[in-house]
Design a protein around this motif. Structure first.
Motif, PDB file in Angstrom:
ATOM      1  N   ASP A   6      35.220  55.116  55.892  1.00 35.01           N
ATOM      2  CA  ASP A   6      34.554  53.996  56.543  1.00 35.01           C
ATOM      3  C   ASP A   6      35.017  52.736  55.815  1.00 35.01           C
ATOM      4  O   ASP A   6      34.544  52.427  54.725  1.00 35.01           O
ATOM      5  N   HIS A   7      35.982  52.022  56.406  1.00 32.68           N
ATOM      6  CA  HIS A   7      36.541  50.839  55.757  1.00 32.68           C
ATOM      7  C   HIS A   7      35.580  49.652  55.799  1.00 32.68           C
ATOM      8  O   HIS A   7      35.705  48.748  54.972  1.00 32.68           O
ATOM      9  N   LYS A   8      34.627  49.647  56.706  1.00 37.29           N
ATOM     10  CA  LYS A   8      33.656  48.558  56.779  1.00 37.29           C
ATOM     11  C   LYS A   8      32.717  48.593  55.568  1.00 37.29           C
ATOM     12  O   LYS A   8      32.457  47.577  54.936  1.00 37.29           O
ATOM     13  N   LYS A   9      32.230  49.791  55.237  1.00 36.11           N
ATOM     14  CA  LYS A   9      31.285  49.939  54.128  1.00 36.11           C
ATOM     15  C   LYS A   9      31.933  50.421  52.846  1.00 36.11           C
ATOM     16  O   LYS A   9      31.251  50.600  51.841  1.00 36.11           O
ATOM     17  N   LYS A  10      33.250  50.660  52.895  1.00 33.25           N
ATOM     18  CA  LYS A  10      33.998  51.156  51.748  1.00 33.25           C
ATOM     19  C   LYS A  10      33.400  52.456  51.216  1.00 33.25           C
ATOM     20  O   LYS A  10      33.168  52.615  50.021  1.00 33.25           O
ATOM     21  N   THR A  27      29.797  51.332  62.311  1.00 34.02           N
ATOM     22  CA  THR A  27      31.173  50.970  61.964  1.00 34.02           C
ATOM     23  C   THR A  27      32.079  51.083  63.186  1.00 34.02           C
ATOM     24  O   THR A  27      32.133  52.136  63.815  1.00 34.02           O
ATOM     25  N   PRO A  28      32.791  50.013  63.524  1.00 31.65           N
ATOM     26  CA  PRO A  28      33.698  50.065  64.680  1.00 31.65           C
ATOM     27  C   PRO A  28      34.791  51.125  64.475  1.00 31.65           C
ATOM     28  O   PRO A  28      35.198  51.402  63.350  1.00 31.65           O
ATOM     29  N   GLU A  33      38.904  55.919  59.523  1.00 29.83           N
ATOM     30  CA  GLU A  33      40.172  56.608  59.299  1.00 29.83           C
ATOM     31  C   GLU A  33      39.886  58.024  58.820  1.00 29.83           C
ATOM     32  O   GLU A  33      38.904  58.266  58.122  1.00 29.83           O
ATOM     33  N   PHE A  34      40.744  58.961  59.195  1.00 22.61           N
ATOM     34  CA  PHE A  34      40.656  60.342  58.733  1.00 22.61           C
ATOM     35  C   PHE A  34      41.904  60.656  57.919  1.00 22.61           C
ATOM     36  O   PHE A  34      42.994  60.204  58.246  1.00 22.61           O
TER      37      PHE A  34
END
Length: 64
Positions: A6-10, A27-28, A33-34
């Motif tokens: 989750d790149h939004k919440k790191k 998260t959009p 990413e997987f």
């Protein structure tokens, strides 16, 4: 092991344990990413200050 990032919440989730309690629903899709790469996960944690999801870790501990 598969990871969900989750790149939004790191936050990094273990794909098999990720669920609603993890809070990634907001998260959009373009910020998700997987990956299977443990080296990439380690890089995110050490260099970009990402953290492992507390919920995913607690589920794994209970299962073990």
């Amino acid at each position: 092991m598969n990871y969900f990032i989750d790149h939004k919440k790191k936050q990094i989730h273990q794909r098999q344990h990720a669920g609603d309690r993890c809070g990634f629903v907001e998260t959009p899709v373009n910020k998700r990413e997987f990956t299977d790469s443990a080296a990439y996960i380690e890089q995110l944690i050490t260099q970009k200050m990402y953290s492992m999801c507390v919920y995913c870790r607690s589920v794994q501990i209970i299962i073990e």
